[in-house]
Design an enzyme around this catalytic site. Structure first.
Site, PDB file in Angstrom:
ATOM      1  N   THR A 194      -5.608   0.471  -4.082  1.00  8.75           N
ATOM      2  CA  THR A 194      -6.024  -0.652  -4.911  1.00  8.75           C
ATOM      3  C   THR A 194      -7.204  -1.358  -4.259  1.00  8.75           C
ATOM      4  OG1 THR A 194      -3.765  -1.027  -5.600  1.00  8.75           O
ATOM      5  CG2 THR A 194      -5.270  -2.891  -5.809  1.00  8.75           C
ATOM      6  N   THR A 212      -6.621  -1.653 -10.173  1.00  4.95           N
ATOM      7  CA  THR A 212      -6.063  -0.367  -9.755  1.00  4.95           C
ATOM      8  C   THR A 212      -5.682   0.489 -10.952  1.00  4.95           C
ATOM      9  OG1 THR A 212      -4.383   0.635  -8.308  1.00  4.95           O
ATOM     10  CG2 THR A 212      -3.647  -1.160  -9.705  1.00  4.95           C
ATOM     11  N   VAL A 223       4.404  -0.132 -13.774  1.00  4.83           N
ATOM     12  CA  VAL A 223       3.448  -1.165 -13.376  1.00  4.83           C
ATOM     13  C   VAL A 223       3.739  -1.525 -11.922  1.00  4.83           C
ATOM     14  CG1 VAL A 223       2.760  -3.564 -13.738  1.00  4.83           C
ATOM     15  CG2 VAL A 223       3.170  -2.066 -15.704  1.00  4.83           C
ATOM     16  N   GLY A 224       2.698  -1.710 -11.140  1.00  2.00           N
ATOM     17  CA  GLY A 224       2.871  -2.054  -9.737  1.00  2.00           C
ATOM     18  C   GLY A 224       2.688  -3.535  -9.492  1.00  2.00           C
ATOM     19  N   ASP A 225       2.238  -3.841  -8.300  1.00  3.88           N
ATOM     20  CA  ASP A 225       2.080  -5.240  -7.878  1.00  3.88           C
ATOM     21  C   ASP A 225       0.758  -5.854  -8.336  1.00  3.88           C
ATOM     22  OD1 ASP A 225       0.830  -3.335  -6.091  1.00  3.88           O
ATOM     23  OD2 ASP A 225       0.316  -5.047  -4.827  1.00  3.88           O
ATOM     24  N   THR A 245      -2.587  -3.891  -1.015  1.00  2.00           N
ATOM     25  CA  THR A 245      -2.819  -2.534  -1.483  1.00  2.00           C
ATOM     26  C   THR A 245      -1.641  -1.692  -1.016  1.00  2.00           C
ATOM     27  OG1 THR A 245      -4.431  -0.712  -1.509  1.00  2.00           O
ATOM     28  CG2 THR A 245      -4.141  -1.862   0.555  1.00  2.00           C
ATOM     29  N   GLY A 248       3.166  -0.639  -4.672  1.00  2.00           N
ATOM     30  CA  GLY A 248       3.387  -1.921  -5.320  1.00  2.00           C
ATOM     31  C   GLY A 248       4.828  -2.359  -5.363  1.00  2.00           C
TER      32      GLY A 248
HETATM   33  N1  GLY Z   1      -0.726  -1.462  -5.396  1.00  2.00           N
HETATM   34  C1  GLY Z   1      -0.918  -0.892  -6.639  1.00  2.00           C
HETATM   35  C2  GLY Z   1       0.206  -0.212  -7.237  1.00  2.00           C
HETATM   36  O1  GLY Z   1       1.206   0.041  -6.584  1.00  2.00           O
HETATM   37  O2  GLY Z   1       0.135   0.096  -8.393  1.00  2.00           O
END
Ligand code: GLY
Length: 335
Positions: A194, A212, A223-225, A245, A248
């Site tokens: 990310t 990202t 969906v991530g962070d 990064t 997530g």
């Molecule tokens: N850090 C981005 C994700 O895990 O999608």
């Protein structure tokens, strides 16, 4: 090209570097606060500055150009992130991002300004500048987050042009993955990065953004962070800001970026706060940290910076005082 190889090649050849870049390898120095001392020694007299996750000198150069032209930090981080979103060679962000297991490129992004305003997009398809759509959500709607088809239709209504984000290179990589189609909901140190960016101007005002395509070959809908305020990004203009990064899921479980900022509020330096936030992940009972990567970068009101990751090979790009430098981050797992 794998991330490790990319970093190695880029370091050696100067690919994508702007004039005047340098490489500072803190991981190979004994003092874990080497990076922090480099930062604090030079920052007091040298604002503005821009930091970003990974090796993205073109992006930090763009952000600094915006600041030096009189733009604010919000403009700077948006414009900086757009450089990587448009870079088709980067397979973790925007156009050219690696798809989910079904071959769909889905983007997550968020942005936050010095006033605490924020916006984000989740599971955005066919619009490469997710960070700019996030800014539109922040500025043109009463909401913080738009998802999926709604986010896409909103973007189109604001003039964004839909396009196919799956490049030939990413399609080829996905097809290769499909041969075995091993679903490993883990992240390693090479396949994911990310882009998060933080900027502080000469008055000490801070904004941040991140963008990202998420975990490569993720389950559809994952969906991530990165679009979650407080997890992928947090800005508190009284204290500082942080961006994450890596995997997530692990960042979300510890509300990582908010945690880093709150640790700075309690008196920790950006470097100490990043290290403590990583410890919260790796010290959990039964933590599987050897099989995934998480990295943080942070900045405080004085312009001091920090970066720390679970594993080697994470780096931060920092533009300050005319020097646009890739800094290898210190890391936890030295076993
Ligand atoms: N850090 C981005 C994700 O895990 O999608």
């Amino acid at each position: 090209m794998k991330r490790r190889q990319f970093l190695k090649n880029a370091s050696l050849t100067g690919v994508g570097l702007s004039v005047g870049t340098t490489l500072l390898n803190c991981a190979e120095n004994t003092s874990k606060s080497k990076e922090a001392s480099v930062a604090s020694a030079s920052t007091k007299a040298t604002l503005p500055l821009v930091i970003a996750t990974w090796h993205v000198e073109n992006a930090t150069a763009k952000a600094m150009e915006v600041l030096q032209a009189g733009g604010n930090t919000l403009d700077a981080v948006e414009q900086g992130c757009r450089i990587e979103e448009a870079n088709e060679n980067g397979q973790s962000v925007g156009k050219g991002g690696l798809p989910d297991r079904d071959g769909n490129v889905t983007l997550d992004a968020c942005i936050m300004d010095q006033h605490g305003n924020c916006g984000s997009v989740v599971y955005l398809q066919n619009i490469k500048h997710a960070v700019s759509v996030a800014r539109k959500v922040m500025e043109d709607t009463p909401h913080v987050m738009l998802a999926g088809e709604g986010a896409k239709q909103f973007a189109i209504s604001k003039g964004f042009q839909p396009e196919d984000l799956l490049t030939e290179a990413s399609k080829t990589a996905w097809k290769k993955w499909k041969v075995e189609a091993q679903y490993k909901p883990i992240i390693n140190i090479e396949n994911h990065d990310t882009i998060g960016m933080l900027a502080i101007d000469k008055n000490g005002d801070i904004s941040g953004a991140c963008t990202t395509s998420g975990l490569a070959y993720k389950l559809g809908g994952r969906v991530g962070d990165s679009p979650i305020i407080g997890s992928g990004l947090f800005v508190d203009n009284e204290i500082g800001a942080a961006v994450a990064t890596g995997l997530g899921e692990e960042v979300v479980k510890t509300v990582g970026s908010f945690l880093v900022v709150e640790l700075m509020r309690q008196g920790k330096s950006p470097q100490e706060a990043c290290e403590e936030a990583i410890r919260r992940i790796v010290n959990k009972p039964n933590s599987d940290y050897k099989n995934f990567q998480v990295g943080y970068i942070a900045i405080n009101k004085k312009g001091e910076t920090g970066s720390y990751a679970i594993h080697q090979w994470f780096s931060m790009t920092k533009f300050q005082g005319g020097v646009n430098a890739q800094i290898q981050s210190d890391y936890f797992n030295k076993a």
